[in-house]
Scaffold this active site. Structure first.
Site, mmCIF file in Angstrom:
data_model
loop_
_atom_site.group_PDB
_atom_site.id
_atom_site.type_symbol
_atom_site.label_atom_id
_atom_site.label_comp_id
_atom_site.label_asym_id
_atom_site.label_seq_id
_atom_site.Cartn_x
_atom_site.Cartn_y
_atom_site.Cartn_z
ATOM 1 N N TYR A 54 54.746 21.681 30.208
ATOM 2 C CA TYR A 54 55.888 22.051 31.396
ATOM 3 C C TYR A 54 56.641 20.984 31.851
ATOM 4 C CZ TYR A 54 57.703 23.701 35.576
ATOM 5 O OH TYR A 54 58.723 24.051 36.557
ATOM 6 N N SER A 100 58.188 19.128 45.835
ATOM 7 C CA SER A 100 57.370 18.598 44.708
ATOM 8 C C SER A 100 57.439 17.208 44.526
ATOM 9 C CB SER A 100 57.793 19.402 43.477
ATOM 10 O OG SER A 100 56.936 19.567 42.372
ATOM 11 N N LYS A 136 46.389 12.029 43.048
ATOM 12 C CA LYS A 136 47.014 13.587 42.863
ATOM 13 C C LYS A 136 46.087 14.515 42.790
ATOM 14 C CE LYS A 136 51.213 15.647 41.105
ATOM 15 N NZ LYS A 136 50.446 17.003 41.159
ATOM 16 N N ARG A 157 51.528 26.722 50.064
ATOM 17 C CA ARG A 157 52.936 26.144 49.793
ATOM 18 C C ARG A 157 54.130 27.335 49.691
ATOM 19 N NH1 ARG A 157 54.400 23.466 44.645
ATOM 20 N NH2 ARG A 157 56.358 22.356 44.810
ATOM 21 N N GLU A 195 45.599 19.222 50.234
ATOM 22 C CA GLU A 195 45.132 19.889 49.134
ATOM 23 C C GLU A 195 43.768 20.715 49.169
ATOM 24 O OE1 GLU A 195 47.661 19.867 46.988
ATOM 25 O OE2 GLU A 195 46.932 20.374 44.927
ATOM 26 N N LYS A 319 53.462 6.113 46.367
ATOM 27 C CA LYS A 319 54.553 6.435 47.627
ATOM 28 C C LYS A 319 54.987 5.123 48.123
ATOM 29 C CE LYS A 319 52.294 10.580 48.790
ATOM 30 N NZ LYS A 319 51.378 11.356 49.760
ATOM 31 N N CYS A 455 24.032 44.870 27.537
ATOM 32 C CA CYS A 455 23.124 45.752 26.812
ATOM 33 C C CYS A 455 22.187 46.311 27.906
ATOM 34 C CB CYS A 455 22.420 44.839 25.886
ATOM 35 S SG CYS A 455 20.604 45.575 25.246
ATOM 36 N N CYS A 460 15.232 45.043 25.426
ATOM 37 C CA CYS A 460 15.856 44.032 24.468
ATOM 38 C C CYS A 460 14.942 42.820 24.299
ATOM 39 C CB CYS A 460 17.503 44.097 24.783
ATOM 40 S SG CYS A 460 18.217 42.734 23.575
HETATM 41 S S1 IVH Z 1 52.885 14.196 48.193
HETATM 42 C C1 IVH Z 1 57.045 15.397 49.870
HETATM 43 N N1 IVH Z 1 50.508 13.384 47.744
HETATM 44 O O1 IVH Z 1 51.189 17.607 44.174
HETATM 45 C C2 IVH Z 1 55.623 14.798 49.204
HETATM 46 N N2 IVH Z 1 51.370 15.342 46.981
HETATM 47 O O2 IVH Z 1 53.642 17.869 42.575
HETATM 48 C C3 IVH Z 1 55.191 15.644 48.265
HETATM 49 N N3 IVH Z 1 49.395 16.737 45.498
HETATM 50 O O3 IVH Z 1 52.582 20.248 46.032
HETATM 51 C C4 IVH Z 1 53.783 15.569 48.160
HETATM 52 N N4 IVH Z 1 48.036 15.254 45.498
HETATM 53 O O4 IVH Z 1 50.323 19.613 46.528
HETATM 54 C C5 IVH Z 1 51.615 14.512 47.493
HETATM 55 N N5 IVH Z 1 48.324 12.617 47.309
HETATM 56 C C6 IVH Z 1 49.352 13.423 47.238
HETATM 57 C C7 IVH Z 1 49.099 14.644 46.532
HETATM 58 C C8 IVH Z 1 49.993 15.569 46.325
HETATM 59 C C9 IVH Z 1 48.392 16.389 45.278
HETATM 60 C C10 IVH Z 1 50.423 17.918 45.347
HETATM 61 C C11 IVH Z 1 50.786 18.401 46.392
HETATM 62 C C12 IVH Z 1 52.393 18.943 45.632
HETATM 63 C C13 IVH Z 1 52.140 18.510 44.565
HETATM 64 C C14 IVH Z 1 53.669 18.092 43.693
#
Ligand code: IVH
Length: 701
Positions: A54, A100, A136, A157, A195, A319, A455, A460
Site C-alpha cells: 500500500y 497520518s 509506532k 480516528r 492507540e 518526531k 460434527c 465421533c
Molecule cells: S503521531 C500528527 N505517534 O500511526 C501525528 N502516531 O500513520 C500523527 N501511530 O493514525 C501521529 N503509533 O494511529 C503517532 N507513536 C505514534 C504512533 C502513531 C501509532 C498511528 C496513529 C496514526 C498512524 C499514522
C-alpha cells in the site's frame, strides 16, 4: 460498496501498478485503486494487500502528483487521511485533525528526512536536531477529550476530521483515566491521541477461546482491538482487555480558549506530563535522541528487538522533539512535516499451498489447516497454517496449488494474507469444504452466529480423543505426565473408551507395556490418584461442554454442593448466577439433561473421582483485616518452602493481588534463591517492600 468483480479487479490493478512505472494516464486508476485498498484496510478491516505494498502505491501516486500538480484533486488519497467511519454511528469532530504519517524504510530515508527538515527550517547541516523516537503502535487510533479534568469524549480516528464516538466503551478501558489533573497545569480542555492495543499474549488467549466457542478468530491483534472499540456492549469491549497508549497532545486550551500547548517545550515533556497524570505511555521504548544518527540506531535496535515487545508495533516514529520547531515545520494535508514513521521490514514470504487438512476439535468444530511448502518466516519454518473456517477460505479464494503470501506479525501465528490468483492456472477448482465429518462421516452442521462447521456426533472417535487430550491436560484435570501419546496408546489398546476409564486403568498391565515399566506405571497411578481429589471446577471444565470455560466452571462450582445438583437445575438457575449467560446456560443444561452424561459422571464417581464441592471451589473470602489487603505482590527466584502457585494462593487469601512485573504499581516483592533482574529493578525503584520467603510466611501467618 464494491462488487466481487470490482474487488478482484482492484486487487489485480494494484499488482500491475506495483510491477511497473506509472505514468500520467494511470493517475485516475491509481487513485481509485488506493481508495479501494484504504477502504478494505480501514473500514472493512480486511486488507488484501500488505501495508508495504500500500505504501509503495501511495508513494507512486505522491510522486506522480508532484510531477503534475495541476492534476491533483481534493479527493485524492494524498489529500486526506483514510476513513474508518462506520456510517451508522455518531460522528464527532476532532478538536484538531488527526493526521497520518509519512513513511521511511531505512537509514538513508531518515537521513533525507533530517536534511529536508533542516532545509525547511533554515538550520545549518552541521547542527543537530533533537528527535524523540517511540514505537509506532499497530492498533486502532483514538482521541480522548478531557474537560475540567474529566474524560468527556472518546472517538476513533474516522476520516481524521470526524471520528465515531465511543465514550462509553473508552470508559470500560482501565488504562484510560476517567479523571486526570490537567487543571493543575492550567489546562481546561485537552485532546489526546493514542492507540488502542491488545497484548499479543492476551490476543492468543482471546483467539483460543473463540476457536473453542466456534466463533471466527481474529487475523491479528489490530483487528481484535479496532473491533473492540466499536462493540455495542461496553462489557464486551472490556472483555477484550484493550490497553491505550497515548502518543500525542493534539490540542490544549485554558479557560479563555487560549492555546496552552506553548507552555511545554518538547514532545518528550508532553509524554512525561501524561505519564505523571496517569496515562499509559511508552517507557524504555521511547528515547530522546540528540541527533538523527542516534535516532537511526534506536530505530534499528527496535527493529531487531520487536519480537520481544509484548504489543504489535510495525515501526518507530521519529518526531522533532522541540514543539517550537514542530510549529515552524507545520503540516502537509496528509501528515506533519516534523515526524516520520520508520516502518519495520514486513515479515512476509510466499510459498505454495499444497493441501488442506481438516482438524476436529473436542466439541466437533472443524478447523481447516493449510499445508504449505515449508518456508522460513521471521526465524521459524512454517508448514501448517490455520485457515480458521470455511468463510476464511472463501474470502481469500484459496485453491490448492496457489502461490500464497504469508505473514507473521510479532510472534503471532502465521496467517495467509492472500493468494496470487493471477499466477494460477484457471482450471484449478475452488476448495470444497467437506459436508461430512472426515472421521465418522456424520453430516456436518453449522449453528447460527457461529463460524465453524461442527460434527454433531458426540461419539465421533476423533472428538472423543480430543476430549480426552483436553481432560488430562494442565488446564483441566492436570494429570501429570499423561500426555496425548498415552491417550492414543491406551485408546488403541481399548483400555479407555470414555473419560471415566481414565480413572480405572490397570497399572500392572501398564507396567508390562513396551516402553513403560514399573516406574512409569507408578507415576501414572500417583498422578491419577491426585487428580481424583481435584476440585469440581476442574471436573466441570474437563467435560468439554460447549462454551463452558474455566471461569464459568468456577462460578458453577461455587454454587453447588455436588456436581449432580446440576441435574435439577433450570436454565433460570444458571442465568441467575452473575456472569453466566444464556449460551453457557443452555449448553450446560443440555449436557445434564442427557442420561448418558449422568451415567458417565456416575461411572467417574464410582472410580473415585471427587464430585463434591471442595474448599478450593468456594470463592476466596478475604477478611477486612487481612494482612495484605489491597497490596500487589510478586514472587521471584526459587522458593524453598512452597511452590510458586501455592505462594500466590496464600497471597490471595491474605488479600493481595498477584502481578507479573516490577513497576511502580508493585507493593511487595518476595525473593527466593537466585533472584535476578526483578530484584535489581525493585531495588532501583526504591518503593517496593522486599521480603524473604520467611518474612512473607510470617506476615501471612
Ligand atoms: S503521531 C500528527 N505517534 O500511526 C501525528 N502516531 O500513520 C500523527 N501511530 O493514525 C501521529 N503509533 O494511529 C503517532 N507513536 C505514534 C504512533 C502513531 C501509532 C498511528 C496513529 C496514526 C498512524 C499514522
Amino acid at each position: 460498496m464494491y462488487s466481487k468483480k470490482q474487488e478482484k479487479l482492484f486487487f489485480e490493478t494494484a499488482k500491475s501498478f506495483l510491477a511497473k512505472d506509472v505514468s500520467k494516464e494511470d493517475l485516475k486508476n491509481l487513485r481509485e485503486t488506493l481508495h479501494f485498498h484504504e477502504w478494505k484496510y480501514a473500514v472493512q478491516n480486511q486488507p488484501v494487500i500488505s501495508d508495504f505494498e500500500y505504501d509503495q502505491l501511495f508513494q507512486k501516486l505522491q510522486s506522480l502528483e508532484a510531477q503534475f500538480p495541476e492534476l491533483v484533486v481534493p479527493s485524492s488519497p494524498t489529500q486526506r487521511v483514510t476513513s474508518d467511519l462506520n456510517e451508522q454511528s455518531d460522528a464527532v469532530e476532532h478538536l484538531s485533525p488527526m493526521l497520518s504519517l509519512g513513511n521511511s524504510y531505512n537509514a538513508e530515508d531518515l537521513l533525507d528526512f533530517d536534511a529536508s527538515i533542516k532545509r525547511l527550517l533554515n538550520i545549518d547541516e552541521s547542527q543537530d536536531i533533537e528527535y524523540c523516537v517511540e514505537p509506532k503502535f499497530d492498533g486502532g487510533s483514538m482521541a480522548l477529550v478531557y474537560q475540567d479534568d474529566f474524560m468527556v469524549r472518546a472517538a476513533t480516528r474516522g476520516n481524521g476530521v470526524k471520528g465515531e464516538e465511543m465514550t462509553v466503551n473508552a470508559k470500560a478501558m482501565p488504562s484510560v483515566p476517567l479523571k486526570a489533573g490537567f487543571s493543575s497545569k492550567g489546562v481546561h480542555k485537552v485532546e489526546l491521541r493514542g492507540e488502542a492495543l491488545i497484548r499479543i499474549e492476551n490476543f492468543k488467549k482471546i483467539n483460543a477461546t473463540r476457536e473453542e466457542q466456534g466463533l471466527a478468530v481474529f487475523a491479528n491483534p489490530r483487528n481484535a482491538a479496532t473491533g473492540g472499540l466499536r462493540m455495542k456492549d461496553p462489557k464486551e469491549t472490556k472483555a477484550r482487555g484493550i490497553e491505550v497508549f497515548m502518543f500525542q497532545i493534539g490540542h490544549a486550551e485554558d479557560a479563555n480558549g487560549n492555546n496552552v500547548l506553548d507552555n511545554l517545550n518538547s514532545h518528550y515533556e508532553g509524554i512525561e506530563l501524561l505519564r505523571s497524570l496517569g496515562f499509559k505511555v511508552p517507557k524504555d521504548e521511547i528515547k530522546k535522541c540528540s541527533n538523527i544518527k542516534e535516532a537511526i540506531d534506536f530505530c534499528e535496535y527496535w527493529q531487531a528487538q520487536r519480537e520481544s515487545y509484548p504489543y504489535e508495533i510495525d515501526g518507530m516514529v521519529v518526531k522533532v522533539n522541540s514543539l517550537e520547531l514542530q510549529k515552524r515545520a507545520g503540516f502537509t494535508q496528509h501528515h506533519p512535516r516534523w515526524a516520520i514513521a520508520f516502518k519495520f521490514k514486513a515479515k512476509q514470504a510466499t510459498t505454495t499451498l499444497e493441501d488442506v487438512e481438516y482438524q476436529i476439535g473436542k466439541i466437533g468444530s472443524i478447523t481447516p489447516v493449510a499445508k504449505v511448502k515449508p518456508v522460513q518466516l521471521a526465524g521459524v519454518t512454517v508448514s501448517s497454517i490455520s485457515l480458521h473456517n470455511e468463510e476464511f477460505i472463501k474470502s481469500k479464494d484459496l485453491r490448492i496449488g496457489d502461490q500464497v503470501l504469508i505473514e507473521r506479525a510479532g510472534d503471532v501465528i502465521p496467517y495467509i494474507v492472500k493468494s496470487f490468483s493471477e499466477l494460477r492456472d484457471n482450471s484449478i477448482e475452488a476448495i470444497q469444504f467437506p459436508t461430512h465429518c472426515p472421521s465418522c462421516n456424520t453430516e456436518l452442521i453449522k449453528a447460527e452466529n457461529e463460524a465453524a462447521w461442527r460434527c454433531p456426533n458426540f461419539q465421533c472417535i476423533e472428538q472423543i480423543k480430543q476430549r480426552m487430550f483436553f481432560h488430562v491436560s494442565k488446564n483441566a484435570m492436570d494429570i501429570d505426565g499423561f500426555g496425548p501419546s498415552y491417550v492414543e496408546r491406551f485408546y488403541e489398546l481399548g483400555w479407555i473408551q470414555d473419560l471415566a476409564d481414565i480413572y480405572n486403568l490397570d497399572y500392572s498391565a501398564i507396567a508390562e507395556l513396551e516402553g513403560f515399566g514399573q516406574k512409569s506405571a507408578d507415576n501414572i497411578e500417583k498422578a491419577i490418584a491426585k487428580a481424583k481429589q481435584n476440585p469440581i471446577n476442574r471436573v466441570l471444565h474437563g467435560l468439554s461442554i460447549h462454551h463452558l470455560g474455566k471461569k464459568a466452571s468456577q462460578l458453577l462450582a461455587e454454587n453447588i454442593e455436588s456436581v449432580f445438583d446440576l441435574k435439577d437445575w433450570t436454565i433460570e438457575d444458571y442465568v441467575n448466577i452473575k456472569d453466566i449467560g444464556p449460551v453457557v446456560a443452555e449448553n450446560v443444561f443440555a449436557f445434564f439433561a442427557e442420561a448418558e452424561n449422568i451415567a458417565l459422571l456416575e461411572k467417574m464417581q464410582s472410580f473415585g473421582v471427587n464430585m463434591l464441592q471442595t474448599e478450593e471451589d468456594r470463592p476466596v473470602q478475604v477478611a477486612d483485616n487481612a494482612p495484605l489487603l489491597g497490596k500487589s505482590i510478586l514472587f521471584t527466584g526459587t522458593l524453598q518452602k512452597m511452590g510458586r502457585k501455592e505462594a500466590q494462593e496464600m497471597a490471595i487469601k491474605a488479600g493481595a493481588r498477584n502481578i507479573s512485573a516490577v513497576s511502580s504499581k508493585l507493593d511487595i516483592l518476595v525473593v527466593g534463591e537466585k533472584a535476578g533482574s526483578k530484584l535489581k529493578k525493585a531495588q532501583a525503584l526504591g518503593t517496593v517492600q522486599i521480603l524473604t520467603e520467611d518474612e512473607f510466611l510470617e506476615l501471612v501467618g
